[in-house]
Design a protein around this motif. Structure first.
Motif, PDB file in Angstrom:
ATOM      1  N   LYS A 136     -48.364 -52.340 -22.423  1.00 13.33           N
ATOM      2  CA  LYS A 136     -49.223 -51.536 -21.556  1.00 13.33           C
ATOM      3  C   LYS A 136     -50.355 -52.406 -21.018  1.00 13.33           C
ATOM      4  O   LYS A 136     -51.125 -52.977 -21.797  1.00 13.33           O
TER       5      LYS A 136
ATOM      6  N   ASN B  95     -50.925 -36.567 -29.423  1.00 16.87           N
ATOM      7  CA  ASN B  95     -49.953 -37.246 -28.551  1.00 16.87           C
ATOM      8  C   ASN B  95     -50.566 -37.671 -27.214  1.00 16.87           C
ATOM      9  O   ASN B  95     -49.976 -37.514 -26.151  1.00 16.87           O
ATOM     10  N   GLN B  96     -51.769 -38.255 -27.308  1.00 20.36           N
ATOM     11  CA  GLN B  96     -52.407 -38.686 -26.073  1.00 20.36           C
ATOM     12  C   GLN B  96     -53.317 -39.897 -26.297  1.00 20.36           C
ATOM     13  O   GLN B  96     -53.722 -40.202 -27.409  1.00 20.36           O
TER      14      GLN B  96
ATOM     15  N   TYR C 252     -53.512 -40.189 -20.815  1.00 15.96           N
ATOM     16  CA  TYR C 252     -52.138 -40.693 -20.733  1.00 15.96           C
ATOM     17  C   TYR C 252     -51.350 -40.191 -21.939  1.00 15.96           C
ATOM     18  O   TYR C 252     -51.926 -39.899 -22.997  1.00 15.96           O
ATOM     19  N   PRO C 253     -50.017 -40.135 -21.821  1.00 21.33           N
ATOM     20  CA  PRO C 253     -49.208 -39.864 -23.012  1.00 21.33           C
ATOM     21  C   PRO C 253     -49.429 -40.955 -24.064  1.00 21.33           C
ATOM     22  O   PRO C 253     -49.695 -42.104 -23.723  1.00 21.33           O
ATOM     23  N   ASP C 254     -49.307 -40.593 -25.309  1.00 18.12           N
ATOM     24  CA  ASP C 254     -49.515 -41.533 -26.407  1.00 18.12           C
ATOM     25  C   ASP C 254     -48.472 -42.657 -26.359  1.00 18.12           C
ATOM     26  O   ASP C 254     -47.267 -42.399 -26.508  1.00 18.12           O
TER      27      ASP C 254
ATOM     28  N   LEU D 155     -46.085 -42.754 -29.370  1.00 20.08           N
ATOM     29  CA  LEU D 155     -45.001 -41.780 -29.305  1.00 20.08           C
ATOM     30  C   LEU D 155     -43.925 -42.250 -28.331  1.00 20.08           C
ATOM     31  O   LEU D 155     -42.722 -42.110 -28.606  1.00 20.08           O
ATOM     32  N   GLN D 156     -44.344 -42.833 -27.206  1.00 25.54           N
ATOM     33  CA  GLN D 156     -43.381 -43.317 -26.215  1.00 25.54           C
ATOM     34  C   GLN D 156     -42.449 -44.362 -26.809  1.00 25.54           C
ATOM     35  O   GLN D 156     -41.222 -44.301 -26.627  1.00 25.54           O
TER      36      GLN D 156
END
Length: 323
Positions: free
Chosen positions: A94, A107-108, A120-122, A125-126
């Protein structure tokens, strides 16, 4: 061992051609300039991570960079993949700037940049999801993969990582690129039992390389007629070189070139797809003589099908479309 090196994403080459060919006042030029800028920044961060990967001992791993695999009528992508006999590490890169606060319990991730806040999404988790998808893919091909240990690399050196809730998983799985050895080494100490053999790994890698499918953006919503035609000057980047005495000449800066038409042909392929007729080549490069177009096409590394007016040219393996 590195089984797959990273190359410039095909997306970047396509967006470069689009930005080059869209007129300055086109309503979507800024949109594609922004897409290109984001993709270049991400690739820069991935290459930064690759440098630090190159500094660690590869003897215990097979490493693949940038793989994209079909899964349940869609695809999943893994930026860097470490495969050992005892465990597998998928790494998601990232290139976020600013201050990054991780809240995996929700989850963020929240980014604070230039006075703005964005959710953003975590990423943890991605990368877990990517690992789960890879595991399911390998299992469906009769492999029994070892444990997965997903990691997240923050590749922007100026980013500030924060863990407000002191979540252990954030500390364990998120790192800056230079710290990759210190994230991988604990797994070497944790896992000792050989789950898959070297032969299994070779078969696994062969499968992944065969199934790898690079992402190509859809351009159907952009009419081909929106793009500027002509040959771009390699010196001043003005589109509209003219052909005379076997050379391309730029009326703006006076530069001449023997092969400036090759770059224009690449732009056509990148934007419109990897096939072109003699008439399309003449039209896109603003060549008045169809016979001159045929001579130029015949001299390139292209394959052709059909005959006379119906002949279609496509790049052969020596035509470096993506370079």
């Amino acid at each position: 061992m590195i089984a797959k090196n990273r190359s410039i994403p095909k997306e970047i080459r396509i967006y470069e051609a689009i930005v080059r060919r869209l007129p300055v006042n086109h309503p979507r030029k800024t949109e594609f300039e922004n897409k290109l800028s984001r993709k270049r920044a991400g690739y820069k961060g991935e290459k930064e991570l690759d440098y630090h990967v190159s500094q660690i001992d590869h003897s215990k791993f097979t490493i693949l960079h940038d793989i994209r695999i079909p899964y349940n009528e869609t695809h999943f992508q893994i930026d860097t993949l470490f495969i050992s006999n005892s465990f597998i590490i998928p790494i998601d890169s990232k290139y976020y700037a600013g201050t990054l606060e991780f809240y995996p319990e929700f989850n963020q991730m929240i980014q604070y940049l230039n006075g703005n806040e964005k959710v953003y999404p975590d990423p943890i988790l991605q990368t877990k999801i990517q690992g789960r998808q890879l595991k399911a893919f390998l299992t469906s091909h009769q492999f029994s993969p070892p444990p997965f240990e997903p990691l997240v690399a923050i590749t922007n050196s100026q980013a500030l990582i924060k863990n407000p809730t002191k979540n252990k998983e954030v500390s364990q799985r998120v790192f800056k690129s230079p710290g990759i050895f210190y994230k991988i080494n604990p797994f070497l100490e944790k896992y000792h039992k050989e789950i898959i053999t070297n032969q299994d790994i070779k078969k696994m890698v062969k499968l992944l390389l065969r199934k790898h499918t690079p992402y190509l953006p859809e351009l159907k919503e952009l009419p081909f007629s929106d793009f500027q035609k002509g040959v771009e000057c390699p010196a001043c980047h003005t589109i509209g070189m003219e052909r005379f005495h076997g050379l391309w000449g730029c009326k703006k800066c006076g530069h001449t070139s023997k092969d400036a038409h090759v770059a224009a042909l690449k732009d056509f392929f990148l934007i419109n797809g990897p096939s072109i007729s003699n008439a399309q080549f003449s039209d896109f490069l603003n060549i008045s003589s169809i016979h001159q177009s045929k001579r130029l096409l015949s001299a390139l590394d292209l394959e052709s099908t059909g005959s006379t007016k119906g002949r279609i040219y496509t790049p052969d393996k020596n035509f470096r479309l993506w370079e």
